[in-house]
Write an enzyme that holds these catalytic residues in place. Structure first.
Site, mmCIF file in Angstrom:
data_model
loop_
_atom_site.group_PDB
_atom_site.id
_atom_site.type_symbol
_atom_site.label_atom_id
_atom_site.label_comp_id
_atom_site.label_asym_id
_atom_site.label_seq_id
_atom_site.Cartn_x
_atom_site.Cartn_y
_atom_site.Cartn_z
ATOM 1 N N MET A 31 6.980 -9.956 -3.067
ATOM 2 C CA MET A 31 6.491 -8.651 -2.977
ATOM 3 C C MET A 31 7.189 -7.732 -2.038
ATOM 4 O O MET A 31 6.684 -6.750 -1.240
ATOM 5 C CB MET A 31 4.726 -8.681 -2.277
ATOM 6 C CG MET A 31 4.023 -9.327 -3.598
ATOM 7 S SD MET A 31 3.613 -7.900 -4.813
ATOM 8 C CE MET A 31 2.502 -6.766 -3.983
ATOM 9 N N HIS B 70 14.899 29.190 -19.556
ATOM 10 C CA HIS B 70 14.197 29.101 -20.718
ATOM 11 C C HIS B 70 14.888 27.952 -21.965
ATOM 12 O O HIS B 70 16.077 28.136 -21.949
ATOM 13 C CB HIS B 70 14.099 30.166 -21.463
ATOM 14 C CG HIS B 70 13.470 30.433 -22.686
ATOM 15 N ND1 HIS B 70 12.269 30.374 -23.324
ATOM 16 C CD2 HIS B 70 14.286 30.530 -24.069
ATOM 17 C CE1 HIS B 70 11.985 30.588 -24.529
ATOM 18 N NE2 HIS B 70 13.118 30.757 -25.185
HETATM 19 C C1 LIG Z 1 -1.261 -0.799 -11.697
HETATM 20 C C2 LIG Z 1 -1.043 0.168 -10.502
HETATM 21 C C3 LIG Z 1 -0.326 1.315 -10.933
HETATM 22 C C4 LIG Z 1 -0.203 2.161 -9.903
HETATM 23 N N1 LIG Z 1 0.609 3.330 -10.058
HETATM 24 C C5 LIG Z 1 1.056 4.108 -9.269
HETATM 25 C C6 LIG Z 1 1.896 5.317 -9.476
HETATM 26 O O1 LIG Z 1 2.278 5.498 -10.549
HETATM 27 N N2 LIG Z 1 2.178 6.087 -8.482
HETATM 28 C C7 LIG Z 1 1.449 6.065 -7.203
HETATM 29 O O2 LIG Z 1 1.651 6.912 -6.192
HETATM 30 N N3 LIG Z 1 0.687 4.872 -6.904
HETATM 31 C C8 LIG Z 1 0.553 4.123 -7.867
HETATM 32 N N4 LIG Z 1 -0.155 2.793 -7.748
HETATM 33 C C9 LIG Z 1 -0.767 2.712 -6.372
HETATM 34 C C10 LIG Z 1 0.221 2.212 -5.557
HETATM 35 O O3 LIG Z 1 0.687 1.311 -5.885
HETATM 36 C C11 LIG Z 1 -0.484 1.858 -4.080
HETATM 37 O O4 LIG Z 1 -1.155 2.859 -3.363
HETATM 38 C C12 LIG Z 1 0.785 1.545 -2.925
HETATM 39 O O5 LIG Z 1 1.746 0.593 -3.501
HETATM 40 C C13 LIG Z 1 0.191 0.873 -1.703
HETATM 41 O O6 LIG Z 1 1.142 0.713 -0.866
HETATM 42 P P1 LIG Z 1 0.772 0.161 0.789
HETATM 43 O O7 LIG Z 1 1.931 0.744 1.510
HETATM 44 O O8 LIG Z 1 -0.549 0.723 1.132
HETATM 45 O O9 LIG Z 1 1.014 -1.335 0.849
HETATM 46 P P2 LIG Z 1 1.557 -2.212 -0.435
HETATM 47 O O10 LIG Z 1 2.632 -1.862 -1.167
HETATM 48 O O11 LIG Z 1 0.440 -2.769 -1.108
HETATM 49 O O12 LIG Z 1 1.959 -3.580 0.366
HETATM 50 C C14 LIG Z 1 1.251 -4.294 1.090
HETATM 51 C C15 LIG Z 1 2.121 -5.909 1.478
HETATM 52 O O13 LIG Z 1 1.074 -6.545 2.219
HETATM 53 C C16 LIG Z 1 1.480 -7.840 1.989
HETATM 54 N N5 LIG Z 1 0.087 -8.625 2.759
HETATM 55 C C17 LIG Z 1 -1.218 -8.340 2.358
HETATM 56 N N6 LIG Z 1 -1.744 -9.066 3.367
HETATM 57 C C18 LIG Z 1 -0.639 -9.671 4.246
HETATM 58 C C19 LIG Z 1 -1.005 -10.437 5.250
HETATM 59 N N7 LIG Z 1 -2.353 -11.011 5.798
HETATM 60 N N8 LIG Z 1 0.061 -10.860 5.997
HETATM 61 C C20 LIG Z 1 1.399 -10.563 5.622
HETATM 62 N N9 LIG Z 1 1.455 -9.648 4.411
HETATM 63 C C21 LIG Z 1 0.321 -9.405 3.791
HETATM 64 C C22 LIG Z 1 1.368 -7.750 0.529
HETATM 65 O O14 LIG Z 1 1.843 -8.985 0.040
HETATM 66 C C23 LIG Z 1 2.106 -6.623 0.308
HETATM 67 O O15 LIG Z 1 3.513 -6.689 -0.067
HETATM 68 C C24 LIG Z 1 -0.421 1.938 -8.550
HETATM 69 C C25 LIG Z 1 -1.312 0.790 -8.323
HETATM 70 C C26 LIG Z 1 -1.514 -0.149 -9.146
HETATM 71 C C27 LIG Z 1 -2.242 -1.434 -9.158
#
Ligand SMILES: Cc1cc2nc3c(=O)[nH]c(=O)nc-3n(C[C@H](O)[C@H](O)[C@H](O)COP(=O)(O)OP(=O)(O)OC[C@H]3O[C@@H](n4cnc5c(N)ncnc54)[C@H](O)[C@@H]3O)c2cc1C
Length: 443
Positions: A38, A428
C-alpha cells in the site's frame, strides 16, 4: 524512544504529500505504513488508478486477463515510485509497521520484531477507510465472496457476478465487469437507483444499465450466502428470491479505518459514525494531532484527501485562511459507461433550498461531438439561480463529463454568471461547446 518533528500514520494521498512537504522544509519525519503493498495509499494500489484502468480497458474490449496484467504492472511501478519518493529523502524514515497510539504523542511500531516508541509534537493520521461487510447469514467467508479490493486481483473473469450494493463502487464495477463479458446482477435496497441524484439522470443511467444487459434488483437486500460447490454460491434475498453467481462483490460502503490505532489510549475522539472527530481545520480533539482523508469521514475521494493536506498546511504553516468552511463545490464522477459527473445542487435540491432556480437540459445525442465520438448516450442538466445568475449545479451523464464537470466547478468557484458559459466561444467540435445550448436555460 525516537523523537521526530512529525509522525505520519498511513501512506495515503494526504499523508505522503504532507510527509514530503515537511521533509523538504527540513522537518524530521517518520512515515508509518502497515502494508508495503500500500505504499502510495489506496488510490494507486487498489482503487482509483487500477479500477479506472480496468474501466478503460473494458470499454476497449481488451480481454480481462490482459487488462488485469496491465493493471498489476502499472500498480507495481506506481507503488515503487511512491516508496522511493519518500524513502530516498534524507529527512524521512519509513517504518513498515502498524501504528498504535500509546498516548496522545507516543506511537508504538514494530519492525523486524523490534518494538519502538516514536514521539513527535505533530502527528498526522491518514489511515483511510476499509470495506463495510454487511451482516449476512451463511458462508460470508467463502472464497467466492469479494470486496472491491480482492475482486480486481481475481485472475479469471467471473462468468456470473452478483453485486450487493448500488452505490458508486457497485455501479462502476457492474458497468466494468459487464464490458468484460460477465453476466452482472446488482442487488440494492433502494427502490430506485441513485436516489440522491437528479431523478431524470438516475432514470437515464438505469436505462443504460438495462440496455447493457445488467440485471438490477431494486428494493431488496441480500440476506444469506450459501456455497453450492467449487464454482458458485447462491444469495437469498429479502423477498426470498435467489441469485446464483460465481463471484459476489460486497459493495456496501467503506468505513473510516481507526480500529487498530489505539485511540482509546488518547484524547482523540470519534464521531457517532466512527470517523475521527475534527474541527474545520482538521485538527482532532488533541492539539497538533490532525486527521486527513477518509479516516475523518465525509466525501471519500483522493482529491478530498489532497485538499485536506492543503487545509492542514494552511493552519500549520500558512495564513490559516483555508478550511472546511471555505472549501467550495466538490465535483465527483462515477466512471460508468458513459461517465456521470456532478457538482453542486440538483433542481430538486435547489427548489428545496428556496432558490428561484431554472434548469437547462440537453440530450447528448443532440450534440455534434457525440456523433463524432459515435456515442449518443446520456443527458446533461444544469441549474442556475435566476435572481443572481449564478450557477447552482450540474449533473452530466455522457461522454467526457469527467472533464467537463471541472469547467463548471471553476465557473462556480469564480462566481461567473451562467451566461459566461452560455456565451463563451469554444473550439469545435468538442463536448464543452454543448454549454452554449445547455446554459440557454428556460425560465
Ligand atoms: C474501488 C474504489 C474506487 C475508487 N475510485 C476513486 C476514484 O476514481 N477517484 C477518487 O477520487 N477516489 C476514488 N476512490 C476513493 C479513494 O481511493 C479514497 O478516498 C482515497 O484513496 C483515500 O485516501 P486517504 O488519503 O484517506 O488514505 P489511503 O490512501 O486509504 O491510505 C491509508 C493508508 O493507511 C495505511 N494504514 C491503515 N491503518 C494503519 C495503521 N494503523 N498503521 C499504519 N498504516 C495504516 C493503509 O495501509 C493505507 O496505505 C475509490 C475507492 C475505492 C475503494
Amino acid at each position: 524512544m525516537l523523537t521526530f518533528d512529525a509522525i505520519v500514520i498511513g501512506f495515503g494521498k494526504a499523508g505522503k504529500t504532507i510527509a514530503g512537504d515537511l521533509a523538504n522544509k527540513d522537518w524530521q519525519v517518520a512515515m508509518i505504513e502497515k502494508d508495503p503493498n500500500m505504499y502510495g495509499g489506496t488510490c494507486i494500489n487498489i482503487a482509483c488508478i487500477p479500477t479506472k484502468m480496468l474501466v478503460h480497458d473494458g470499454m476497449q474490449n481488451v480481454p480481462y486477463g490482459e487488462a488485469i496484467e496491465r493493471k498489476d504492472d502499472v500498480v507495481d511501478k506506481l507503488n515503487e515510485k511512491n516508496y522511493k519518493q519518500l524513502a530516498d529523502h534524507d529527512n524521512v524514515t519509513i517504518f513498515d509497521s502498524g501504528a498504535t497510539f500509546r498516548s496522545d504523542k507516543e506511537v508504538a511500531v514494530e519492525t523486524n520484531g523490534k518494538k519502538e516508541i516514536l514521539t513527535a509534537e505533530h502527528i498526522f493520521i491518514n489511515t483511510g477507510a476499509v470495506s463495510n461487510i454487511p451482516p449476512m447469514e451463511g458462508d460470508i467467508n467463502s472464497d467466492k465472496v469479494y470486496t472491491s479490493t480482492t475482486l480486481i486481483n481475481r485472475k479469471q473473469l467471473p462468468k456470473k457476478l452478483a453485486i450487493v450494493g448500488g452505490g458508486y463502487i457497485g455501479l462502476e464495477y457492474a458497468s466494468m465487469y459487464r464490458n468484460f463479458g460477465s453476466d452482472v446482477t446488482v442487488i440494492t435496497p433502494e427502490e430506485k437507483l441513485l436516489s440522491d441524484e437528479d431523478s431524470d439522470i438516475a432514470e437515464e443511467i438505469e436505462k443504460e444499465f438495462q440496455n447493457k444487459g445488467i440485471n438490477i434488483i431494486n428494493g431488496t437486500k441480500a440476506e444469506k450466502i450459501e456455497e453450492n460447490n467449487e464454482d458458485d454460491v447462491t444469495l437469498t434475498l429479502s423477498n426470498n428470491d435467489q441469485v446464483t453467481a460465481n463471484a459476489v462483490l460486497l459493495a456496501t460502503g467503506r468505513k473510516p479505518n481507526t480500529e487498530s490505532l489505539g485511540l482509546e489510549n488518547t484524547s482523540i475522539e470519534l464521531t457517532e459514525d466512527g470517523a475521527i472527530k475534527v474541527g474545520d481545520n482538521l485538527e482532532t480533539t488533541t492539539d497538533n494531532v490532525w486527521a486527513l482523508g477518509d479516516v475523518r469521514g465525509g466525501f471519500q475521494f483522493t482529491y478530498i484527501s489532497l485538499d485536506d493536506y492543503r487545509i492542514v498546511m494552511s493552519h500549520l504553516l500558512g495564513d490559516k485562511s483555508y478550511s472546511l468552511k471555505t472549501r467550495e463545490n466538490v465535483p465527483y464522477t462515477m466512471f460508468v459507461e458513459p461517465p456521470f459527473s456532478r457538482v453542486g445542487l440538483t433542481k430538486e435540491e435547489a427548489d428545496k433550498e428556496g432558490f428561484e432556480a431554472a434548469e437547462g437540459k440537453m440530450a447528448v445525442a443532440s450534440h455534434p461531438r457525440a456523433h463524432v465520438l459515435n456515442d449518443l448516450r446520456g443527458l446533461f442538466k444544469v441549474v442556475v439561480d435566476k435572481q443572481t445568475d449564478k450557477i447552482l449545479g450540474a449533473s452530466l451523464f455522457g461522454p467526457v463529463s469527467e472533464e467537463l464537470i471541472n469547467l463548471v466547478k471553476l465557473a462556480m468557484d469564480l462566481d461567473a454568471p451562467y451566461t459566461y458559459l452560455r456565451d463563451q466561444m469554444y473550439n469545435h467540435p468538442v463536448m464543452s461547446e454543448s454549454f452554449n445550448g445547455l446554459f440557454a436555460v428556460e425560465d
